[in-house]
Design an enzyme around this catalytic site. Sequence first.
Site, mmCIF file in Angstrom:
data_model
loop_
_atom_site.group_PDB
_atom_site.id
_atom_site.type_symbol
_atom_site.label_atom_id
_atom_site.label_comp_id
_atom_site.label_asym_id
_atom_site.label_seq_id
_atom_site.Cartn_x
_atom_site.Cartn_y
_atom_site.Cartn_z
ATOM 1 N N LYS A 13 -50.873 -102.800 -40.849
ATOM 2 C CA LYS A 13 -51.914 -103.748 -41.258
ATOM 3 C C LYS A 13 -51.452 -105.190 -41.017
ATOM 4 O O LYS A 13 -52.149 -105.983 -40.397
ATOM 5 C CB LYS A 13 -52.258 -103.571 -42.756
ATOM 6 C CG LYS A 13 -52.789 -102.193 -43.108
ATOM 7 C CD LYS A 13 -53.188 -102.090 -44.572
ATOM 8 C CE LYS A 13 -52.025 -102.211 -45.547
ATOM 9 N NZ LYS A 13 -51.016 -101.139 -45.429
ATOM 10 N N ARG A 88 -57.789 -101.978 -52.839
ATOM 11 C CA ARG A 88 -56.918 -100.814 -52.802
ATOM 12 C C ARG A 88 -57.366 -99.744 -53.771
ATOM 13 O O ARG A 88 -56.734 -98.694 -53.874
ATOM 14 C CB ARG A 88 -55.530 -101.268 -53.210
ATOM 15 C CG ARG A 88 -54.515 -101.167 -52.102
ATOM 16 C CD ARG A 88 -53.217 -101.626 -52.714
ATOM 17 N NE ARG A 88 -52.096 -101.270 -51.935
ATOM 18 C CZ ARG A 88 -51.558 -102.068 -51.024
ATOM 19 N NH1 ARG A 88 -52.082 -103.217 -50.732
ATOM 20 N NH2 ARG A 88 -50.483 -101.678 -50.399
ATOM 21 N N ARG A 127 -38.552 -101.290 -40.727
ATOM 22 C CA ARG A 127 -39.137 -102.639 -40.756
ATOM 23 C C ARG A 127 -38.117 -103.678 -41.233
ATOM 24 O O ARG A 127 -37.332 -103.449 -42.140
ATOM 25 C CB ARG A 127 -40.333 -102.648 -41.703
ATOM 26 C CG ARG A 127 -40.819 -104.075 -41.960
ATOM 27 C CD ARG A 127 -42.130 -104.146 -42.670
ATOM 28 N NE ARG A 127 -42.218 -103.264 -43.802
ATOM 29 C CZ ARG A 127 -43.368 -102.934 -44.382
ATOM 30 N NH1 ARG A 127 -44.499 -103.410 -43.906
ATOM 31 N NH2 ARG A 127 -43.380 -102.126 -45.406
ATOM 32 N N ARG A 160 -37.417 -104.933 -46.934
ATOM 33 C CA ARG A 160 -38.146 -105.059 -48.200
ATOM 34 C C ARG A 160 -37.606 -104.068 -49.226
ATOM 35 O O ARG A 160 -37.261 -102.946 -48.890
ATOM 36 C CB ARG A 160 -39.636 -104.774 -47.952
ATOM 37 C CG ARG A 160 -40.443 -106.044 -47.911
ATOM 38 C CD ARG A 160 -41.836 -105.828 -47.438
ATOM 39 N NE ARG A 160 -42.583 -104.826 -48.164
ATOM 40 C CZ ARG A 160 -43.857 -104.531 -47.906
ATOM 41 N NH1 ARG A 160 -44.504 -105.160 -46.947
ATOM 42 N NH2 ARG A 160 -44.484 -103.605 -48.590
ATOM 43 N N ARG A 171 -45.451 -94.716 -52.536
ATOM 44 C CA ARG A 171 -46.558 -95.598 -52.120
ATOM 45 C C ARG A 171 -47.596 -94.808 -51.320
ATOM 46 O O ARG A 171 -48.799 -95.048 -51.438
ATOM 47 C CB ARG A 171 -46.019 -96.769 -51.297
ATOM 48 C CG ARG A 171 -45.365 -97.843 -52.178
ATOM 49 C CD ARG A 171 -44.398 -98.717 -51.415
ATOM 50 N NE ARG A 171 -44.983 -99.393 -50.286
ATOM 51 C CZ ARG A 171 -44.292 -99.812 -49.225
ATOM 52 N NH1 ARG A 171 -42.982 -99.617 -49.174
ATOM 53 N NH2 ARG A 171 -44.894 -100.421 -48.244
HETATM 54 P P1 AP5 Z 1 -46.588 -103.459 -40.981
HETATM 55 O O1 AP5 Z 1 -47.566 -104.169 -40.117
HETATM 56 O O2 AP5 Z 1 -45.640 -104.262 -41.785
HETATM 57 O O3 AP5 Z 1 -47.356 -102.374 -41.909
HETATM 58 P P2 AP5 Z 1 -48.315 -102.575 -43.161
HETATM 59 O O4 AP5 Z 1 -49.473 -101.651 -42.987
HETATM 60 O O5 AP5 Z 1 -48.613 -104.017 -43.385
HETATM 61 O O6 AP5 Z 1 -47.385 -101.970 -44.286
HETATM 62 P P3 AP5 Z 1 -47.042 -102.486 -45.758
HETATM 63 O O7 AP5 Z 1 -45.835 -101.740 -46.197
HETATM 64 O O8 AP5 Z 1 -47.014 -103.984 -45.818
HETATM 65 O O9 AP5 Z 1 -48.270 -101.962 -46.535
HETATM 66 P P4 AP5 Z 1 -48.386 -101.774 -48.019
HETATM 67 O O10 AP5 Z 1 -49.852 -101.597 -48.121
HETATM 68 O O11 AP5 Z 1 -47.578 -100.701 -48.618
HETATM 69 O O12 AP5 Z 1 -47.718 -103.110 -48.634
HETATM 70 P P5 AP5 Z 1 -48.302 -104.433 -49.259
HETATM 71 O O13 AP5 Z 1 -47.395 -105.525 -48.942
HETATM 72 O O14 AP5 Z 1 -49.742 -104.569 -48.934
HETATM 73 O O15 AP5 Z 1 -45.790 -102.427 -40.030
HETATM 74 C C1 AP5 Z 1 -44.754 -101.604 -40.526
HETATM 75 C C2 AP5 Z 1 -43.630 -101.492 -39.476
HETATM 76 O O16 AP5 Z 1 -44.112 -100.774 -38.338
HETATM 77 C C3 AP5 Z 1 -43.137 -102.839 -38.934
HETATM 78 O O17 AP5 Z 1 -41.763 -102.768 -38.735
HETATM 79 C C4 AP5 Z 1 -43.876 -103.010 -37.582
HETATM 80 O O18 AP5 Z 1 -43.121 -103.771 -36.667
HETATM 81 C C5 AP5 Z 1 -44.026 -101.559 -37.137
HETATM 82 N N1 AP5 Z 1 -45.268 -101.304 -36.406
HETATM 83 C C6 AP5 Z 1 -46.515 -101.771 -36.723
HETATM 84 N N2 AP5 Z 1 -47.436 -101.298 -35.856
HETATM 85 C C7 AP5 Z 1 -46.748 -100.498 -34.977
HETATM 86 C C8 AP5 Z 1 -47.157 -99.710 -33.836
HETATM 87 N N3 AP5 Z 1 -48.430 -99.633 -33.454
HETATM 88 N N4 AP5 Z 1 -46.189 -99.022 -33.168
HETATM 89 C C9 AP5 Z 1 -44.878 -99.086 -33.563
HETATM 90 N N5 AP5 Z 1 -44.449 -99.810 -34.627
HETATM 91 C C10 AP5 Z 1 -45.369 -100.514 -35.323
HETATM 92 O O19 AP5 Z 1 -48.196 -104.095 -50.816
HETATM 93 C C11 AP5 Z 1 -46.940 -103.958 -51.437
HETATM 94 C C12 AP5 Z 1 -47.130 -103.637 -52.917
HETATM 95 O O20 AP5 Z 1 -47.852 -104.722 -53.557
HETATM 96 C C13 AP5 Z 1 -47.966 -102.396 -53.235
HETATM 97 O O21 AP5 Z 1 -47.172 -101.229 -53.223
HETATM 98 C C14 AP5 Z 1 -48.495 -102.751 -54.625
HETATM 99 O O22 AP5 Z 1 -47.512 -102.545 -55.605
HETATM 100 C C15 AP5 Z 1 -48.747 -104.233 -54.539
HETATM 101 N N6 AP5 Z 1 -50.134 -104.543 -54.114
HETATM 102 C C16 AP5 Z 1 -50.488 -105.209 -52.966
HETATM 103 N N7 AP5 Z 1 -51.829 -105.315 -52.884
HETATM 104 C C17 AP5 Z 1 -52.330 -104.703 -54.008
HETATM 105 C C18 AP5 Z 1 -53.635 -104.458 -54.486
HETATM 106 N N8 AP5 Z 1 -54.731 -104.866 -53.803
HETATM 107 N N9 AP5 Z 1 -53.773 -103.792 -55.655
HETATM 108 C C19 AP5 Z 1 -52.700 -103.383 -56.366
HETATM 109 N N10 AP5 Z 1 -51.415 -103.563 -55.946
HETATM 110 C C20 AP5 Z 1 -51.242 -104.221 -54.787
HETATM 111 MG MG MG Z 2 -48.172 -105.409 -44.902
#
Ligand code: AP5
Ligand code: MG
Length: 214
Positions: A13, A88, A127, A160, A171
């Site tokens: 994402k 979410r 990552r 992270r 997660r």
């Molecule tokens: P990346 O682009 O970083 O993936 P992502 O989908 O953004 O993954 P996240 O881990 O950030 O998602 P998340 O939803 O768990 O975390 P968030 O920060 O939102 O890509 C991942 C890796 O793959 C990278 O190394 C990249 O280079 C590689 N890659 C990408 N695309 C690729 C491809 N096509 N081919 C090969 N490699 C590729 O949330 C974290 C925490 O915050 C949650 O667990 C929760 O506790 C809290 N939180 C956040 N938002 C909310 C909400 N709305 N409600 C409640 N809690 C929340």
């Molecule tokens: Mg992310």
Amino acid sequence: MRLVLLGPPGAGKGTQASVIVREYNIPHISTGDIFRDNIKRGTELGKKAKEYMDKGLLVPDDLVVSIVRDRIAEADCKGGFLLDGFPRTVSQGEALDEELERISLGLDKVINIDVEKEILLQRAMGRRVCRDCGATYHVEFSPPKEEGICDTCNGELFQREDDKVETVEQRIKVYNEQTEPLIDYYTRKGLILNVDGSKSIDEIFEKISQSLQG
Ligand code: AP5
Ligand code: MG
């Protein structure tokens, strides 16, 4: 353009968001990034959010919804925005709808990046993120030119805290239980754009941008 990016942890994402917002010149609103920034600055919100994030659990809806409501009311969101990681839960989705209705606006598309669990684990485990500018790399799939150093700003790359295998698994479980129902929610509204997230970063972006233009 008002967009939402949906998909499991590690789906890509944030990676797609950084290209989409450049293309459409809209702000990137990642609730995960907002929480991590608050943790870094030691705010009360950061302290509360950390308790949940470290365990791979969702931060309670009431803490998240008000942040997003305030953020999308800011001037730079007038021409649109990209929400990454929000909503979410269905209740967050309903709160977003209510807020957009109140200001007589709607979403244009909800981009759902679909990736199987094994790939998610590989992506999250490899990552690395820049401590200074937040750029995202992968040790295998998109490595920096010099190990541990950001190509853009020379900042230090780190892993992270919630990218440990047990936390990523938790997660994913939370995603399946609490976030996946949003796919139906937005499909019923005719907004969903399903994208095969197992493809390369460029191929996925190509698919998204074609669909947004068409
Ligand atoms: P990346 O682009 O970083 O993936 P992502 O989908 O953004 O993954 P996240 O881990 O950030 O998602 P998340 O939803 O768990 O975390 P968030 O920060 O939102 O890509 C991942 C890796 O793959 C990278 O190394 C990249 O280079 C590689 N890659 C990408 N695309 C690729 C491809 N096509 N081919 C090969 N490699 C590729 O949330 C974290 C925490 O915050 C949650 O667990 C929760 O506790 C809290 N939180 C956040 N938002 C909310 C909400 N709305 N409600 C409640 N809690 C929340
Ligand atoms: Mg992310």
